[in-house]
Scaffold this motif. Structure first.
Motif, PDB file in Angstrom:
ATOM      1  N   ALA A 276      -7.148   3.108  -5.729  1.00 42.23           N
ATOM      2  CA  ALA A 276      -6.012   3.236  -6.177  1.00 42.23           C
ATOM      3  C   ALA A 276      -6.249   4.092  -7.383  1.00 42.23           C
TER       4      ALA A 276
ATOM      5  N   PHE B 128      -6.628   3.901   9.943  1.00 43.18           N
ATOM      6  CA  PHE B 128      -6.949   3.438   8.438  1.00 43.18           C
ATOM      7  C   PHE B 128      -8.259   4.188   9.137  1.00 43.18           C
TER       8      PHE B 128
ATOM      9  N   GLN C 113      -7.826  -2.035  -1.848  1.00 43.18           N
ATOM     10  CA  GLN C 113      -6.717  -0.674  -1.908  1.00 43.18           C
ATOM     11  C   GLN C 113      -6.071  -0.315  -3.051  1.00 43.18           C
TER      12      GLN C 113
ATOM     13  N   GLY D 269      -3.510   4.121   5.102  1.00 41.32           N
ATOM     14  CA  GLY D 269      -3.582   2.842   4.979  1.00 41.32           C
ATOM     15  C   GLY D 269      -2.711   2.116   5.388  1.00 41.32           C
TER      16      GLY D 269
ATOM     17  N   HIS E 183      -9.785   6.771   6.023  1.00 43.18           N
ATOM     18  CA  HIS E 183     -10.766   6.673   5.266  1.00 43.18           C
ATOM     19  C   HIS E 183     -12.134   8.366   5.088  1.00 43.18           C
TER      20      HIS E 183
ATOM     21  N   TYR F  90      -8.423  -7.054   1.411  1.00 40.21           N
ATOM     22  CA  TYR F  90      -8.056  -5.870   2.014  1.00 40.21           C
ATOM     23  C   TYR F  90      -6.837  -5.430   0.565  1.00 40.21           C
ATOM     24  N   PHE F  91      -6.174  -5.647   0.018  1.00 34.80           N
ATOM     25  CA  PHE F  91      -4.889  -5.486  -0.582  1.00 34.80           C
ATOM     26  C   PHE F  91      -5.697  -5.138  -2.166  1.00 34.80           C
TER      27      PHE F  91
ATOM     28  N   PHE G 195     -13.053  -4.083   0.916  1.00 34.16           N
ATOM     29  CA  PHE G 195     -12.724  -3.193   2.223  1.00 34.16           C
ATOM     30  C   PHE G 195     -13.095  -3.143   3.561  1.00 34.16           C
TER      31      PHE G 195
ATOM     32  N   LEU H 267      -4.010   6.135   1.259  1.00 36.37           N
ATOM     33  CA  LEU H 267      -3.144   5.345   1.020  1.00 36.37           C
ATOM     34  C   LEU H 267      -2.215   4.841   1.612  1.00 36.37           C
TER      35      LEU H 267
ATOM     36  N   ASP I 298      -1.163  -0.850   8.763  1.00 35.15           N
ATOM     37  CA  ASP I 298      -0.616  -1.728   8.432  1.00 35.15           C
ATOM     38  C   ASP I 298       0.789  -2.079   9.510  1.00 35.15           C
TER      39      ASP I 298
ATOM     40  N   VAL J  99       0.928  -1.466  -0.242  1.00 32.55           N
ATOM     41  CA  VAL J  99       0.269   0.056  -0.154  1.00 32.55           C
ATOM     42  C   VAL J  99       1.218   1.373  -0.466  1.00 32.55           C
TER      43      VAL J  99
END
Length: 213
Positions: free
Chosen positions: A195, A82, A191, A63, A86, A187-188, A159, A60, A67, A37
């Motif tokens: 993006a 996170f 993202q 995010g 958001h 999750y990934f 997400f 991002l 992580d 991310v």
């Protein structure tokens, strides 16, 4: 060419981390987890230099910070990072409503309340309920925005699914292998889709009113 290489590196780092879950813990594993991310944020910064691109980069970046903090500082610190991400994403989506602004607000609030209730029901934790409100509001705002639902809308939905799996792994899905198999991929993918979809939409709308889907 350089931005394409950044995107490829981000996708490789993020997707490959799923296969590193059983590696010994350490600095390298934490860096690997955050790399996907973080590289998406760097790619977005290079790809969208004007307009509201900074909101995507911030979402991002927080995010990626989340992580890392989940591994180094615990659940609360990670969740706060996170949640800030958001908030940046919500600001971006509400600035590009598909219809009337009021409808976008209603969609964000409705989804926020629904996901908050689900998060609290699964965990009986008020902090989770608060975080889940921001998560749901982000997804509702994304779906009500003019960004493409096939990328950004889908990413926001994934997400939510990823985080609901996290909430459920200690209750409804306790003992199940599903959370371990699905949390990181959903999750990934979320993202990455957000993006790519937002960057594509912002480029399409550069210099004129955005019409994205």
């Amino acid at each position: 060419m350089m931005t394409r290489l950044l995107l490829i590196a981000a996708l490789l780092a993020g997707t490959s981390f799923q296969f590193a879950r059983d590696f010994p813990p350490g600095v390298g594993l934490i860096a690997w987890k955050g790399a996907g991310v973080a590289l998406l944020a760097i790619w977005a910064a290079a790809e969208v230099r004007a307009g509201k691109g900074y909101l995507l980069v911030a979402a991002l970046a927080f995010g990626a910070l989340g992580d890392v903090l989940l591994e180094t500082s615990g659940t609360v610190a990670g969740a706060v990072a996170f949640l800030i991400g958001h908030i940046f994403a919500i600001s971006l989506y509400l600035a590009t409503p598909r219809g009337r602004f009021g409808r976008s607000i209603a969609a964000a609030m409705g989804a926020g309340c629904g996901i908050s209730a689900a998060g609290f029901a699964l965990t009986h934790d008020a902090g989770v309920g608060l975080y889940a409100f921001g998560l749901g509001a982000m997804a509702g705002a994304a779906l009500a925005s003019r960004f493409a639902r096939t990328t950004v809308g889908l990413g926001a939905t994934l997400f939510v699914i990823s985080d609901l799996l996290i909430f459920a792994k200690g209750s409804a899905l306790a003992g199940s292998s599903l959370p371990g198999l699905l949390i990181w991929p959903t999750y990934f993918a979320a993202q990455a889709l957000i993006a790519i979809g937002v960057a594509r939409g912002l480029r399409a709308g550069a210099g004129r009113p955005i019409s994205l889907g």
